[in-house]
Motif scaffolding. Structure first.
Motif, PDB file in Angstrom:
ATOM      1  N   GLN A  91       0.830  -1.209   0.000  1.00 43.79           N
ATOM      2  CA  GLN A  91       0.000   0.000   0.000  1.00 43.79           C
ATOM      3  C   GLN A  91       0.862   1.257   0.000  1.00 43.79           C
ATOM      4  OE1 GLN A  91      -2.812   0.295   3.211  1.00 43.79           O
ATOM      5  NE2 GLN A  91      -3.837   2.058   2.328  1.00 43.79           N
ATOM      6  N   VAL A  92       1.921   1.279   0.816  1.00 40.55           N
ATOM      7  CA  VAL A  92       2.794   2.455   0.838  1.00 40.55           C
ATOM      8  C   VAL A  92       3.504   2.612  -0.505  1.00 40.55           C
ATOM      9  CG1 VAL A  92       4.750   3.569   1.985  1.00 40.55           C
ATOM     10  CG2 VAL A  92       3.065   2.322   3.344  1.00 40.55           C
ATOM     11  N   ASP A  93       3.831   1.491  -1.146  1.00 38.56           N
ATOM     12  CA  ASP A  93       4.440   1.583  -2.469  1.00 38.56           C
ATOM     13  C   ASP A  93       3.481   2.222  -3.464  1.00 38.56           C
ATOM     14  OD1 ASP A  93       6.798   1.005  -4.072  1.00 38.56           O
ATOM     15  OD2 ASP A  93       5.512  -0.395  -5.160  1.00 38.56           O
ATOM     16  N   GLN A  94       2.223   1.844  -3.399  1.00 35.93           N
ATOM     17  CA  GLN A  94       1.213   2.484  -4.246  1.00 35.93           C
ATOM     18  C   GLN A  94       1.109   3.973  -3.931  1.00 35.93           C
ATOM     19  OE1 GLN A  94      -2.439   0.366  -3.618  1.00 35.93           O
ATOM     20  NE2 GLN A  94      -1.740  -1.518  -4.598  1.00 35.93           N
ATOM     21  N   MET A  95       1.101   4.307  -2.670  1.00 28.12           N
ATOM     22  CA  MET A  95       0.976   5.709  -2.257  1.00 28.12           C
ATOM     23  C   MET A  95       2.155   6.557  -2.720  1.00 28.12           C
ATOM     24  SD  MET A  95      -0.418   4.942   1.599  1.00 28.12           S
ATOM     25  CE  MET A  95      -0.535   6.640   2.154  1.00 28.12           C
ATOM     26  N   SER A  96       3.303   5.935  -2.879  1.00 31.63           N
ATOM     27  CA  SER A  96       4.506   6.662  -3.286  1.00 31.63           C
ATOM     28  C   SER A  96       4.704   6.675  -4.791  1.00 31.63           C
ATOM     29  CB  SER A  96       5.743   6.027  -2.643  1.00 31.63           C
ATOM     30  OG  SER A  96       6.043   4.774  -3.253  1.00 31.63           O
ATOM     31  N   GLY A  97       3.880   5.926  -5.519  1.00 32.72           N
ATOM     32  CA  GLY A  97       4.102   5.799  -6.952  1.00 32.72           C
ATOM     33  C   GLY A  97       5.246   4.865  -7.296  1.00 32.72           C
ATOM     34  N   THR A 136       7.588 -12.080  -0.151  1.00 37.43           N
ATOM     35  CA  THR A 136       7.950 -12.088  -1.577  1.00 37.43           C
ATOM     36  C   THR A 136       7.020 -13.001  -2.371  1.00 37.43           C
ATOM     37  OG1 THR A 136       9.607 -13.833  -1.186  1.00 37.43           O
ATOM     38  CG2 THR A 136      10.365 -11.546  -1.092  1.00 37.43           C
ATOM     39  N   GLY A 137       6.549 -14.072  -1.757  1.00 38.07           N
ATOM     40  CA  GLY A 137       5.627 -14.973  -2.446  1.00 38.07           C
ATOM     41  C   GLY A 137       4.279 -14.343  -2.706  1.00 38.07           C
ATOM     42  N   LEU A 138       3.773 -13.592  -1.735  1.00 40.15           N
ATOM     43  CA  LEU A 138       2.501 -12.892  -1.925  1.00 40.15           C
ATOM     44  C   LEU A 138       2.602 -11.881  -3.065  1.00 40.15           C
ATOM     45  CD1 LEU A 138       1.508 -12.301   1.806  1.00 40.15           C
ATOM     46  CD2 LEU A 138       0.207 -13.654   0.160  1.00 40.15           C
ATOM     47  N   TRP A 139       3.669 -11.118  -3.086  1.00 41.70           N
ATOM     48  CA  TRP A 139       3.828 -10.107  -4.139  1.00 41.70           C
ATOM     49  C   TRP A 139       4.009 -10.738  -5.518  1.00 41.70           C
ATOM     50  CZ3 TRP A 139       7.973  -6.939  -1.039  1.00 41.70           C
ATOM     51  CH2 TRP A 139       7.318  -6.186  -0.043  1.00 41.70           C
ATOM     52  N   ALA A 140       4.647 -11.906  -5.569  1.00 41.97           N
ATOM     53  CA  ALA A 140       4.949 -12.532  -6.857  1.00 41.97           C
ATOM     54  C   ALA A 140       3.777 -13.326  -7.427  1.00 41.97           C
ATOM     55  CB  ALA A 140       6.166 -13.451  -6.714  1.00 41.97           C
ATOM     56  N   THR A 141       2.762 -13.593  -6.621  1.00 41.29           N
ATOM     57  CA  THR A 141       1.614 -14.374  -7.085  1.00 41.29           C
ATOM     58  C   THR A 141       0.816 -13.593  -8.127  1.00 41.29           C
ATOM     59  OG1 THR A 141       1.472 -15.513  -4.962  1.00 41.29           O
ATOM     60  CG2 THR A 141      -0.499 -15.536  -6.351  1.00 41.29           C
ATOM     61  N   GLU A 142       0.500 -14.220  -9.227  1.00 39.56           N
ATOM     62  CA  GLU A 142      -0.252 -13.548 -10.280  1.00 39.56           C
ATOM     63  C   GLU A 142      -1.650 -13.180  -9.792  1.00 39.56           C
ATOM     64  OE1 GLU A 142      -0.421 -15.862 -13.824  1.00 39.56           O
ATOM     65  OE2 GLU A 142       1.751 -16.175 -13.904  1.00 39.56           O
ATOM     66  N   LYS A 164      -1.245  -5.553  -4.689  1.00 42.58           N
ATOM     67  CA  LYS A 164       0.076  -5.626  -5.297  1.00 42.58           C
ATOM     68  C   LYS A 164       0.776  -4.271  -5.170  1.00 42.58           C
ATOM     69  CE  LYS A 164      -0.469  -9.823  -6.762  1.00 42.58           C
ATOM     70  NZ  LYS A 164       0.047 -10.915  -5.904  1.00 42.58           N
ATOM     71  N   PRO A 165       2.090  -4.282  -5.018  1.00 43.87           N
ATOM     72  CA  PRO A 165       2.830  -3.022  -5.042  1.00 43.87           C
ATOM     73  C   PRO A 165       2.738  -2.362  -6.415  1.00 43.87           C
ATOM     74  CG  PRO A 165       4.178  -4.846  -4.195  1.00 43.87           C
ATOM     75  CD  PRO A 165       2.956  -5.452  -4.793  1.00 43.87           C
ATOM     76  N   ALA A 166       3.051  -1.077  -6.461  1.00 46.76           N
ATOM     77  CA  ALA A 166       3.107  -0.371  -7.740  1.00 46.76           C
ATOM     78  C   ALA A 166       4.282  -0.860  -8.578  1.00 46.76           C
ATOM     79  CB  ALA A 166       3.206   1.132  -7.498  1.00 46.76           C
ATOM     80  N   GLN A 167       5.390  -1.170  -7.922  1.00 48.64           N
ATOM     81  CA  GLN A 167       6.558  -1.678  -8.626  1.00 48.64           C
ATOM     82  C   GLN A 167       6.360  -3.145  -8.998  1.00 48.64           C
ATOM     83  OE1 GLN A 167      10.496  -0.151  -6.759  1.00 48.64           O
ATOM     84  NE2 GLN A 167       9.011  -0.119  -5.086  1.00 48.64           N
ATOM     85  N   ALA A 168       6.933  -3.530 -10.111  1.00 50.16           N
ATOM     86  CA  ALA A 168       6.910  -4.946 -10.467  1.00 50.16           C
ATOM     87  C   ALA A 168       7.682  -5.764  -9.447  1.00 50.16           C
ATOM     88  CB  ALA A 168       7.494  -5.145 -11.866  1.00 50.16           C
TER      89      ALA A 168
END
Length: 309
Positions: A91-97, A136-142, A164-168
């Motif tokens: 969420q913070v990654d989304q908030m930061s772009g 890392t597994g949660l973020w990498a899940t499609e 998901k984060p804003a970053q890949a």
């Protein structure tokens, strides 16, 4: 060489102070603003006005800054459940772009756990390994798929693995001085390896271990960024260095031996020695957060010399 600003708010800093330092970090050309993740002051500091939460702070800074990277050295694995942490950081990654980085460690300061009723388990490193796998597994899940994890300490069933984060790929930092388990964990999960408050010789030795572990894990050694965290105390002259050292309760010679202290030329020279070990990024531990002139001096006298190099 990237220079990042690293703060220790538990020693006594509210959000407004951190915001001021973060904005100065951005305006003065530094690469990133990082903070520790502690709830109790250390040493003789009074700690007023009291602790601030790392990820709540970074969420606020995400909306108040535009360019700088934001992150933790290090988020304590004992403070948050890994699924919750994955949500918070995304969420913070989304908030930061897309400007967030996660430093994650096992947690070590038992007194702060006692002070705030936080469990302090014995098997912290084993828990950290599962936490890294989960985050890392949660973020990498499609998107549209679910994530399961069945470990010794954590169980996840049919998680939607959102948001998901804003970053890949959110960069993950792992650090420390451990000779065996730490390099292995870094080789498996880290985008950056950080060694805090280490000599040039110890840095080179630990970087060599991590590089060997990365290659043993099937990665290239240069897949990782290698970095240091060092206290900083720079002055235009000896008197200014001494004044800044006294303000943080340290001796000049000790700071010169164990950190980055002295004139701009002295600091640039020592940074060059760390760079020779393979370090490409230094987190400048700024202990007096009211001394913005210190930041300006580093920006105007140290950064240009590194850029020319």
């Amino acid at each position: 060489m990237d220079l990042r600003i690293f703060t220790e708010p538990q020693q006594g800093a509210g959000y407004d102070t951190l915001l001021t330092v973060a904005k100065a970090t951005e305006d003065l050309g530094f690469d990133a603003f990082f903070r520790s993740d502690h709830y109790l002051r250390m040493g003789s500091a009074d700690g007023l006005p009291g602790p601030t939460d790392a990820w709540i702070t970074l969420a606020g800074l995400a909306r108040e800054t535009k360019r700088i990277r934001l992150g933790t050295l290090m988020t304590a694995g004992t403070f948050r459940l890994p699924g919750v942490l994955a949500i918070q950081v995304a969420q913070v990654d989304q908030m930061s772009g897309g400007r967030v980085e996660l430093g994650l460690g096992a947690g070590w300061f038992e007194e702060e756990h006692k002070a705030y009723g936080i469990p302090f388990p014995k098997e912290k490193f084993a828990r950290l390994e599962e936490q890294l796998a989960i985050v890392t597994g949660l973020w990498a899940t499609e998107v549209g798929r679910t994530f399961d994890f069945h470990g010794t300490y954590y169980q996840l069933n049919d998680s939607p693995a959102l948001p998901k984060p804003a970053q890949a790929k959110v960069p993950v930092l792992i650090g420390g001085h451990g000779a065996t388990r730490t390099p292995r964990l870094a080789a498996q999960y880290a985008d950056e390896f950080n060694i805090p408050f280490a000599s040039i010789e110890d840095s080179e030795r630990q970087f060599t271990r991590v590089k060997a572990a990365a290659e043993a894990a099937g990665r290239r050694a240069d897949d990782l960024v290698y970095s240091n965290a060092l206290v900083v105390c720079v002055g235009k002259d000896d008197a200014e260095v001494a004044r800044r050292a006294a303000a943080i309760g340290r001796e000049v010679e000790e700071l010169k031996a164990n950190g980055l202290a002295g004139s701009p030329a002295e600091v640039v020279e020592k940074i060059g020695k760390y760079e020779a070990t393979g370090s490409s990024r230094i987190y400048l531990q700024l202990l007096d957060l009211d001394d913005l002139d210190h930041l300006e001096l580093i920006s105007s006298t140290v950064l240009p010399q590194l850029n020319r190099a």
